[in-house]
Design an enzyme around this catalytic site. Structure first.
Site, PDB file in Angstrom:
ATOM      1  N   GLU A   1       0.853  -1.181   0.000  1.00 24.89           N
ATOM      2  CA  GLU A   1       0.000   0.000   0.000  1.00 24.89           C
ATOM      3  C   GLU A   1       0.891   1.234   0.000  1.00 24.89           C
ATOM      4  OE1 GLU A   1      -3.533   0.290   2.640  1.00 24.89           O
ATOM      5  OE2 GLU A   1      -2.504   2.069   3.460  1.00 24.89           O
TER       6      GLU A   1
ATOM      7  N   THR B   1      -3.954   4.825  -1.188  1.00 23.14           N
ATOM      8  CA  THR B   1      -4.850   5.401  -0.193  1.00 23.14           C
ATOM      9  C   THR B   1      -5.561   6.642  -0.728  1.00 23.14           C
ATOM     10  OG1 THR B   1      -3.118   6.782   0.779  1.00 23.14           O
ATOM     11  CG2 THR B   1      -3.391   4.569   1.677  1.00 23.14           C
TER      12      THR B   1
ATOM     13  N   ALA C   1     -19.282   2.234   6.065  1.00 24.58           N
ATOM     14  CA  ALA C   1     -18.709   1.379   5.023  1.00 24.58           C
ATOM     15  C   ALA C   1     -19.747   0.413   4.484  1.00 24.58           C
ATOM     16  CB  ALA C   1     -17.496   0.631   5.574  1.00 24.58           C
TER      17      ALA C   1
ATOM     18  N   HIS D   1     -11.906  -2.126  15.988  1.00 26.15           N
ATOM     19  CA  HIS D   1     -11.920  -0.727  15.581  1.00 26.15           C
ATOM     20  C   HIS D   1     -12.035   0.140  16.834  1.00 26.15           C
ATOM     21  CE1 HIS D   1     -13.342   3.069  13.830  1.00 26.15           C
ATOM     22  NE2 HIS D   1     -12.786   2.650  12.703  1.00 26.15           N
TER      23      HIS D   1
ATOM     24  N   LYS E   1     -20.891  -6.713   6.716  1.00 24.25           N
ATOM     25  CA  LYS E   1     -20.249  -6.248   5.486  1.00 24.25           C
ATOM     26  C   LYS E   1     -20.010  -7.402   4.519  1.00 24.25           C
ATOM     27  CE  LYS E   1     -17.825  -2.619   8.012  1.00 24.25           C
ATOM     28  NZ  LYS E   1     -16.516  -2.170   8.523  1.00 24.25           N
TER      29      LYS E   1
ATOM     30  N   GLN F   1       7.831   5.863  17.098  1.00 22.50           N
ATOM     31  CA  GLN F   1       6.664   5.045  16.766  1.00 22.50           C
ATOM     32  C   GLN F   1       6.161   4.219  17.941  1.00 22.50           C
ATOM     33  OE1 GLN F   1       7.921   2.944  13.224  1.00 22.50           O
ATOM     34  NE2 GLN F   1       7.168   4.571  11.883  1.00 22.50           N
TER      35      GLN F   1
END
Length: 318
Positions: free
Chosen positions: A19, A50, A145, A184, A200, A247
């Site tokens: 990605e 993206t 979504a 999530h 979904k 990070q």
């Protein structure tokens, strides 16, 4: 080619995919090619691009007042996908999000993608912009979504927003969705998150790509829960190497994930930036090897448009 077809034709051999981010406004497509050139040598099955919503910024006016503007820092997702497919002959997958789009905008984007022979879309609600405490959909836009999936599947059946259209063309998009092994961040619990994931799939999703994770057991447990709920579509793990000391804070903050204690302590003990980077690479290589032994359909790398680390990992495991 659809992602599901790539997986079927691989006959059990795991796929490699990446990605990337679109280039910043003011840059050109060569920035994307520069990122991808080293990775294309590894023959990725597909490349995700993206999509980024507009952000509100304030600019000074001549009279001293501040004026609110909407600015998209990384435009061009659809065009970048077309450029990738034309340049490399590799399937490109645009992210399709709810935020910033009306349903008409979404339909128009899907029509463009269909004209460009782009076979896959990754459907996401999208995150709130910085000026929003919670996600705010567009007026006449999709709020979830699941609604976005319904619009794509409707178009796949030849059902457009204008119900007066006759003899319409049916699209044939393969629909990817996101999965969250650690749930999530807006979901009250994992069980409810899994409930909506199954919804979904029932609405027409064809495959799942997970949020990044650093503890493989989280992925193994997630797959087990999916299969117990008759979620039987492919589940591709998304991974990323930790590469900086900072990070330790930003990844949990921005992606709502846990970093394993062993990894975090090794990084804390590191004496310099290069040591931190090496620790992150070794962790990701070992993580990838264990996932391959588990029998994953592929490994999807979040490159953040930095190809060097991904190239090192791919060379070590494929």
């Amino acid at each position: 080619m659809k992602v599901t077809e790539h997986i079927e034709r691989a006959n059990g051999k795991p796929l490699f995919s990446v990605e990337i981010l679109p280039p910043l406004k003011g840059q050109d497509v060569n920035c994307t090619f520069k990122t991808l050139d080293p990775l294309v040598e590894m023959k990725p099955a597909f490349i995700d691009v993206t999509y980024h919503r507009e952000e509100f910024v304030y600019k000074q006016k001549e009279n001293g007042l501040l004026k609110r503007h909407q600015v998209r820092k990384r435009p061009g997702t659809v065009a970048i996908c077309a450029a990738i497919q034309n340049h490399y002959k590799i399937d490109a997958i645009p992210h399709l999000i709810c935020g910033g789009f009306t349903k008409e905008d979404t339909e128009d984007a899907l029509i463009d993608l269909n004209f460009l022979d782009i076979d896959n879309v990754l459907v996401l609600r999208g995150d709130p912009i910085k000026s929003e405490k919670t996600f705010v959909p567009e007026v006449d836009g999709n709020a979830y979504a699941s609604e976005l999936i319904e619009q794509v599947t409707a178009l796949n059946k030849g059902v457009y927003l204008d119900d007066e259209l006759q003899e319409t063309n049916k699209t044939d998009f393969c629909i990817g969705i996101a999965g969250y092994p650690e749930k999530h961040f807006e979901s009250p619990n994992l069980a409810m998150d899994m409930f909506y994931l199954k919804k979904k799939v029932e609405l027409g999703a064809d495959y799942i790509v997970t949020q990044m994770f650093f503890d493989n057991q989280k992925y193994f447990d997630f797959v087990k829960k999916c299969r117990e709920m008759d979620i039987n579509i492919p589940i591709i793990p998304g991974i990323k190497p930790l590469s900086t000391f900072n990070q330790l804070k930003t990844l949990p903050q921005n992606f709502y994930l846990d970093l394993p204690e062993t990894l975090a302590m090794e990084v804390l003990k590191a004496k310099d930036k290069e040591t931190v980077k090496q620790i992150g690479l070794e962790w990701c290589i070992n993580q990838s090897k264990e996932l391959l032994e588990f029998g994953v359909p592929g490994l999807h790398f979040y490159t953040m448009s930095n190809s060097i680390n991904t190239q090192k990992i791919a060379n070590a495991i494929f």
